[in-house]
Design a protein around this motif. Structure first.
Motif, short mmCIF file in Angstrom:
data_model
loop_
_atom_site.label_atom_id
_atom_site.label_comp_id
_atom_site.label_asym_id
_atom_site.label_seq_id
_atom_site.Cartn_x
_atom_site.Cartn_y
_atom_site.Cartn_z
N GLU A 5 0.87 -1.17 0.00
CA GLU A 5 0.00 0.00 0.00
C GLU A 5 0.91 1.23 0.00
OE1 GLU A 5 -3.32 -0.26 -0.23
OE2 GLU A 5 -3.08 -2.45 -0.23
N LEU A 6 0.35 2.38 -0.31
CA LEU A 6 1.16 3.60 -0.35
C LEU A 6 1.84 3.87 0.99
CD1 LEU A 6 2.10 5.74 -2.28
CD2 LEU A 6 0.07 7.08 -1.75
N ALA A 7 1.20 3.52 2.09
CA ALA A 7 1.81 3.70 3.41
C ALA A 7 3.04 2.82 3.59
CB ALA A 7 0.78 3.40 4.51
N GLN A 8 3.24 1.83 2.72
CA GLN A 8 4.39 0.93 2.79
C GLN A 8 5.43 1.24 1.72
OE1 GLN A 8 1.67 -2.43 2.27
NE2 GLN A 8 2.55 -3.31 4.15
N VAL A 9 5.44 2.48 1.23
CA VAL A 9 6.33 2.85 0.14
C VAL A 9 7.81 2.63 0.51
CG1 VAL A 9 6.49 5.33 0.64
CG2 VAL A 9 6.68 4.53 -1.72
N TYR A 24 4.50 -0.13 -10.34
CA TYR A 24 3.95 1.02 -9.61
C TYR A 24 3.09 1.85 -10.55
CZ TYR A 24 7.83 3.31 -11.96
OH TYR A 24 8.70 3.76 -12.92
N PRO A 25 2.12 2.59 -9.98
CA PRO A 25 1.22 3.38 -10.82
C PRO A 25 1.90 4.65 -11.31
CG PRO A 25 0.66 3.69 -8.53
CD PRO A 25 1.77 2.67 -8.57
N THR A 26 1.68 4.95 -12.58
CA THR A 26 2.15 6.22 -13.15
C THR A 26 0.91 7.03 -13.54
OG1 THR A 26 2.32 5.47 -15.46
CG2 THR A 26 4.23 5.06 -14.02
N GLU A 27 1.13 8.02 -14.35
CA GLU A 27 0.04 8.92 -14.73
C GLU A 27 -1.09 8.21 -15.48
OE1 GLU A 27 3.88 11.35 -14.56
OE2 GLU A 27 3.30 9.36 -15.25
N ALA A 28 -0.76 7.16 -16.27
CA ALA A 28 -1.78 6.50 -17.10
C ALA A 28 -1.83 4.99 -16.94
CB ALA A 28 -1.53 6.83 -18.57
N VAL A 29 -0.69 4.36 -16.68
CA VAL A 29 -0.60 2.90 -16.63
C VAL A 29 0.34 2.50 -15.50
CG1 VAL A 29 -1.02 2.67 -19.12
CG2 VAL A 29 1.33 2.78 -18.27
N LEU A 165 3.26 -1.68 -6.07
CA LEU A 165 2.75 -0.61 -5.21
C LEU A 165 1.31 -0.40 -5.64
CD1 LEU A 165 3.28 1.56 -3.06
CD2 LEU A 165 4.04 3.08 -4.90
N ASP A 166 0.38 -0.83 -4.79
CA ASP A 166 -1.04 -0.82 -5.13
C ASP A 166 -1.64 0.53 -4.74
OD1 ASP A 166 -3.62 -1.45 -5.77
OD2 ASP A 166 -3.78 -3.17 -4.42
#
Length: 189
Positions: A5-9, A24-29, A165-166
């Motif tokens: 999760e983002l808290a586990q970056v 990991y998530p980017t702007e589109a994909v 990274l979800d």
């Protein structure tokens, strides 16, 4: 595949420092990332993508200070950096003359290096936690559409991908624009 999760970056960044490949998530994909200086991790990333290594990849960063060492600034025409800074952070990738710091395997058969300072917080947070830019290439086997969710990542990579990274994508419907920093020409609209 581990899901952070983002808290586990920080945990995701530690896995990258240990030679891991993380989606990991980017702007589109979703992108696949690794330490650009870790050739073994880089080769595993390309094996996941089933992509020819001559194609090269871009580096994504949280701020300009992270990408500056990769640019041969002496070869960049006066005034170009003001144009670049006007688009960063943001969904704009620029191809620069590369410095000696860029590993050959990252650039592939290209003379330049593609760089982006992202405004998408999950990707920027991962770069900040890692402390440097990351490889960024779409998370998909070569020829397949890029993954836009974790379920697709799992289907594409069937246990071969170490972690993701979800977190949400940035809301763009297609990958970022790529421009040539020397000419301003659009490489990918």
């Amino acid at each position: 595949m581990r899901r952070f999760e983002l808290a586990q970056v920080e945990d995701a960044a530690a896995l990258l420092r240990a030679g891991g490949v993380v989606a990991y998530p980017t702007e589109a994909v979703f992108g696949l990332g690794c330490d650009p200086h870790d050739r073994v991790a880089f080769e595993r990333l390309f094996a996941l993508k089933e992509r020819p290594p001559t194609q090269g990849v871009l580096l994504i960063a949280a701020d300009f200070a992270q990408v500056e060492p990769y640019i041969d600034l002496a070869a960049v025409p006066e005034g170009v950096m003001a144009q670049v800074h006007a688009t960063w952070p943001g969904p704009n990738t620029w191809v620069f003359p590369r410095s000696a710091r860029v590993p050959d395997w990252v650039a592939g058969a290209h003379a330049g290096i593609a760089l982006r300072v992202t405004a998408h917080e999950p990707a920027a947070a991962l770069c900040r936690a890692f402390g440097a830019p990351l490889v960024s290439t779409s998370a998909n086997p070569h020829g397949e559409p890029p993954a836009r969710d974790v379920a697709t990542l799992q289907r594409y990579f069937e246990g071969r991908l170490e972690a993701a990274l979800d977190a949400p994508l940035g809301g763009l419907d297609r990958p970022t624009v790529i421009r040539d920093a020397l000419t301003g020409a659009m490489i990918r609209a």
